[in-house]
Design an enzyme around this catalytic site. Structure first.
Site, PDB file in Angstrom:
ATOM      1  N   CYS A 118       0.818  -1.218   0.000  1.00 28.89           N
ATOM      2  CA  CYS A 118       0.000   0.000   0.000  1.00 28.89           C
ATOM      3  C   CYS A 118       0.851   1.267   0.000  1.00 28.89           C
ATOM      4  O   CYS A 118       0.427   2.309  -0.482  1.00 28.89           O
ATOM      5  CB  CYS A 118      -0.955   0.007   1.189  1.00 28.89           C
ATOM      6  SG  CYS A 118      -2.166  -1.307   1.076  1.00 28.89           S
ATOM      7  N   HIS A 260      -3.852   7.362   2.560  1.00 29.35           N
ATOM      8  CA  HIS A 260      -4.162   6.038   2.037  1.00 29.35           C
ATOM      9  C   HIS A 260      -5.610   5.700   2.418  1.00 29.35           C
ATOM     10  O   HIS A 260      -6.035   5.942   3.543  1.00 29.35           O
ATOM     11  CB  HIS A 260      -3.196   5.025   2.647  1.00 29.35           C
ATOM     12  CG  HIS A 260      -3.481   3.620   2.260  1.00 29.35           C
ATOM     13  ND1 HIS A 260      -3.747   3.255   0.962  1.00 29.35           N
ATOM     14  CD2 HIS A 260      -3.553   2.480   2.994  1.00 29.35           C
ATOM     15  CE1 HIS A 260      -3.961   1.961   0.922  1.00 29.35           C
ATOM     16  NE2 HIS A 260      -3.859   1.454   2.139  1.00 29.35           N
ATOM     17  N   ASN A 290     -10.009  -0.217  -0.499  1.00 29.72           N
ATOM     18  CA  ASN A 290      -8.551  -0.077  -0.426  1.00 29.72           C
ATOM     19  C   ASN A 290      -7.940  -0.634  -1.713  1.00 29.72           C
ATOM     20  O   ASN A 290      -7.953  -1.840  -1.941  1.00 29.72           O
ATOM     21  CB  ASN A 290      -8.049  -0.845   0.806  1.00 29.72           C
ATOM     22  CG  ASN A 290      -6.549  -0.750   0.989  1.00 29.72           C
ATOM     23  OD1 ASN A 290      -5.830  -0.301   0.103  1.00 29.72           O
ATOM     24  ND2 ASN A 290      -6.078  -1.175   2.144  1.00 29.72           N
TER      25      ASN A 290
END
Ligand code: COA
Length: 333
Positions: A118, A260, A290
């Site tokens: 990520c 994020h 996500n």
């Protein structure tokens, strides 16, 4: 510590690409012991995008890159380096970046992938920053691209509800300038002691691919959600403060945070600890979930498109991902 370089690194254009197929919480209710209400309340996610057959990190990444290049007014021949940040590469090798290069026809570029899950985009931006600010390259493409849907255990309600597919891209250009502008600094960190907290345990280097490994679901994502949650808030806040301090700036100077997009409660906790109003925080995880290394460039592109980010604004990127890896970046737009 403030770092001084001979050049600035500016983002000239942004782009994104989301697969068309939408998977809603209601769709998940049909196959999992979960509810739209639980997912919305605990994560903020309503739906996510799922790559179609034939779509991959390279095809989504190349489409996002084309949009970024067109908005930047940069010809593909000018690109000297392509960095693809992905944890879902098309194949084991060659790199997804080489497929993107082929798709774009970027004949003059070197191309490679980086693996920081990520945090990939912030790590990739950091690499691009060094090449541009030292004067080595003039034009660099950084792409975050993921097909997380391919790594999900669709029977595990604690993970498969969280993730989605997509890609985002930025075109960066070296510029001479008296005043620091563009990417002011990037700050990247890792803690391999926590590698097992968020992991796809199957691989090829440690154990060969086997039917048993597939049956044991070793090629799907495993996560300690609560532990990840706590460390995410702490590390994203720390990295953000370090980025500001490094540039002699304060929280009052910030215009927009692009965090994020993992969980709305993480985003709210980070904004709260940084004392930044949530209205100045870019949020689109309700629609995309996500998207891993694609999450920040997709959100950044949307913030530019919807007028949330304007020339001169101070923009903070902040992230935590598997590795563990985490980081922050400050951009004077
Ligand atoms: N639907 C319904 N119930 C669910 C569920 C789902 N999809 N997932 C878990 N539950 C249940 C659990 O089994 C548990 O039940 P129990 O109390 O009977 O044992 C209960 O809900 C609470 O689970 P818990 O794990 O405490 O929930 P949580 O509030 O911590 O939320 C996450 C779980 C995964 C959403 C949250 O921890 C999270 O987002 N963590 C960070 C993950 C992340 O961002 N990872 C990527 C970083 S890049």
């Amino acid at each position: 510590m403030t770092y001084r370089f001979p050049y600035n690194a500016r983002i000239l254009g942004t782009g994104s690409c989301l697969p068309e197929k939408v998977l809603t919480n209601q769709d998940l209710e049909k196959t999992l012991d979960t509810s739209d209400q639980w997912i919305r309340e605990r994560t903020g996610i309503r739906e996510r995008r799922i790559a179609a057959k034939g779509e991959s990190s390279s095809t989504l990444g190349a489409r996002a890159a084309r949009q970024a290049l067109s908005r930047a007014g940069v010809a593909v021949e000018e690109v000297e380096l392509i960095i693809v940040c992905t944890s879902t590469p098309d194949v084991i090798y060659p790199s997804t970046a080489c497929f993107v290069q082929r798709e774009l026809g970027a004949a003059n570029a070197a191309a490679f992938d980086i693996s920081a899950v990520c945090s990939g985009f912030v790590f990739g931006l950091s690499i691009a920053e060094q090449y541009l600010k030292t004067g080595r390259y003039k034009t660099v493409l950084v792409i975050g691209a993921e097909v997380n849907s391919r790594l999900m255990d669709w029977t595990d309600r604690t993970t498969c509800i969280l993730f989605g597919d997509g890609a985002g891209a930025v075109v960066l250009r070296r510029e001479e300038s008296e005043e620091p502008a563009g990417i002011l600094s990037t700050h990247i960190f890792s803690d391999g002691n926590r590698a097992d907290m968020l992991i796809v345990p199957g691989g090829i280097g440690k154990e060969p691919v086997s039917t048993q490994a597939v049956e044991d679901k070793l090629y799907t994502l495993k996560m300690d959600g609560q532990a990840t949650f706590k460390v995410a808030v702490k590390r994203m806040v720390e990295a953000s403060k370090e980025a500001l301090a490094c540039n002699g700036l304060t929280l009052e100077d910030l215009k927009v945070i692009v965090p994020h997009q993992a969980n709305m409660r993480i985003i709210e906790a980070v904004a709260d600890k940084l004392k930044v109003d949530i209205s100045r925080t870019m949020v689109n995880l309700d629609r995309y979930g996500n998207t891993g290394g694609a999450s920040i460039p997709i959100a950044l592109n949307e913030a530019v498109e919807n007028g949330m980010i304007n020339p001169g604004d101070l923009v903070l990127l902040t992230v935590l991902g598997a590795g563990l890896t985490w980081g922050a970046g400050l951009i004077r737009w």
